[in-house]
Design an enzyme around this catalytic site. Structure first.
Site, PDB file in Angstrom:
ATOM      1  N   GLU A   1      36.932   2.190  28.833  1.00  0.00           N
ATOM      2  CA  GLU A   1      37.580   2.130  27.523  1.00  0.00           C
ATOM      3  C   GLU A   1      38.919   1.429  27.707  1.00  0.00           C
ATOM      4  O   GLU A   1      39.600   1.651  28.708  1.00  0.00           O
ATOM      5  CB  GLU A   1      37.800   3.547  26.994  1.00  0.00           C
ATOM      6  CG  GLU A   1      38.579   3.633  25.717  1.00  0.00           C
ATOM      7  CD  GLU A   1      38.795   5.075  25.276  1.00  0.00           C
ATOM      8  OE1 GLU A   1      39.871   5.349  24.705  1.00  0.00           O
ATOM      9  OE2 GLU A   1      37.916   5.939  25.505  1.00  0.00           O
TER      10      GLU A   1
ATOM     11  N   GLU B   1      47.713   3.529  21.024  1.00  0.00           N
ATOM     12  CA  GLU B   1      47.525   4.855  20.443  1.00  0.00           C
ATOM     13  C   GLU B   1      48.901   5.420  20.147  1.00  0.00           C
ATOM     14  O   GLU B   1      49.841   5.197  20.910  1.00  0.00           O
ATOM     15  CB  GLU B   1      46.799   5.785  21.413  1.00  0.00           C
ATOM     16  CG  GLU B   1      45.353   5.428  21.642  1.00  0.00           C
ATOM     17  CD  GLU B   1      44.650   6.452  22.511  1.00  0.00           C
ATOM     18  OE1 GLU B   1      43.790   7.169  21.992  1.00  0.00           O
ATOM     19  OE2 GLU B   1      45.001   6.532  23.711  1.00  0.00           O
TER      20      GLU B   1
END
Length: 181
Positions: A96, A101
């Site tokens: 990933e 974020e």
């Protein structure tokens, strides 16, 4: 004026990840004045107390290597978790790549990560950047992905790099706002 359905999917599901509390609904995704808006609301759906928006390019666009860039003004608040990230087209996890974020109670801190290995013993490398409040204005978040190297940029400035566990397979993009978890 709208998302190109040949490139983007709008999610309609209660995904089972990270104990999140939102149900992703198409009506939480809006295009207005040339901007993609992902809404999050306190609204019951399928035993979930919140709804939110998620778009992705799964089964429509995937690429190995290149520059992936999103210009965004991020939401904030306790329990809010906006993310721009990438997963392999193969459907396997890990790897990933998290372009950006933000944990909602820290509106000035962005996290950039690379995950690799084999579940459940996977590894990751995460960088953090403390900047302005990312909810006050638009900022450009990017990752440049080359063989053996990932470099993350915020507003054109290199903020983090990783040479560990760099994937070498096609990935697709995901833009979403999680709630809780």
């Amino acid at each position: 004026t709208s998302l190109d359905p040949l490139k983007w999917r709008i999610e309609n599901a209660a995904l089972e990840k990270n104990n999140e509390q939102q149900y992703y609904l198409p009506d939480e995704v809006e295009v207005r004045d040339g901007l993609l808006i992902l809404h999050s609301r306190e609204r019951q759906r399928d035993r979930r107390p919140y709804t939110s928006g998620m778009v992705e390019t799964r089964d429509r666009f995937a690429r190995t290597y290149g520059r992936f860039e999103i210009r965004a003004k991020l939401p904030w608040g306790q329990g809010i978790w906006p993310a721009h990230w990438m997963l392999p087209a193969s459907g396997l996890w890990p790897p990933e790549i998290d372009i950006m974020e933000l944990i909602g109670h820290e509106p000035h801190r962005v996290h950039m990560s690379n995950h690799w290995g084999d579940w459940p013993q996977h590894a990751w490398n995460t960088g953090h950047f403390d900047g302005p409040r990312f909810d006050q204005d638009f900022h450009t978040f990017a990752v440049e992905w080359r063989p053996g190297l990932l470099e993350w940029y915020i507003d054109g400035e290199l903020r983090f790099r990783s040479e560990a566990g760099v994937p070498a397979e096609p990935f697709y993009l995901i833009l979403n706002t999680r709630v809780g978890g």
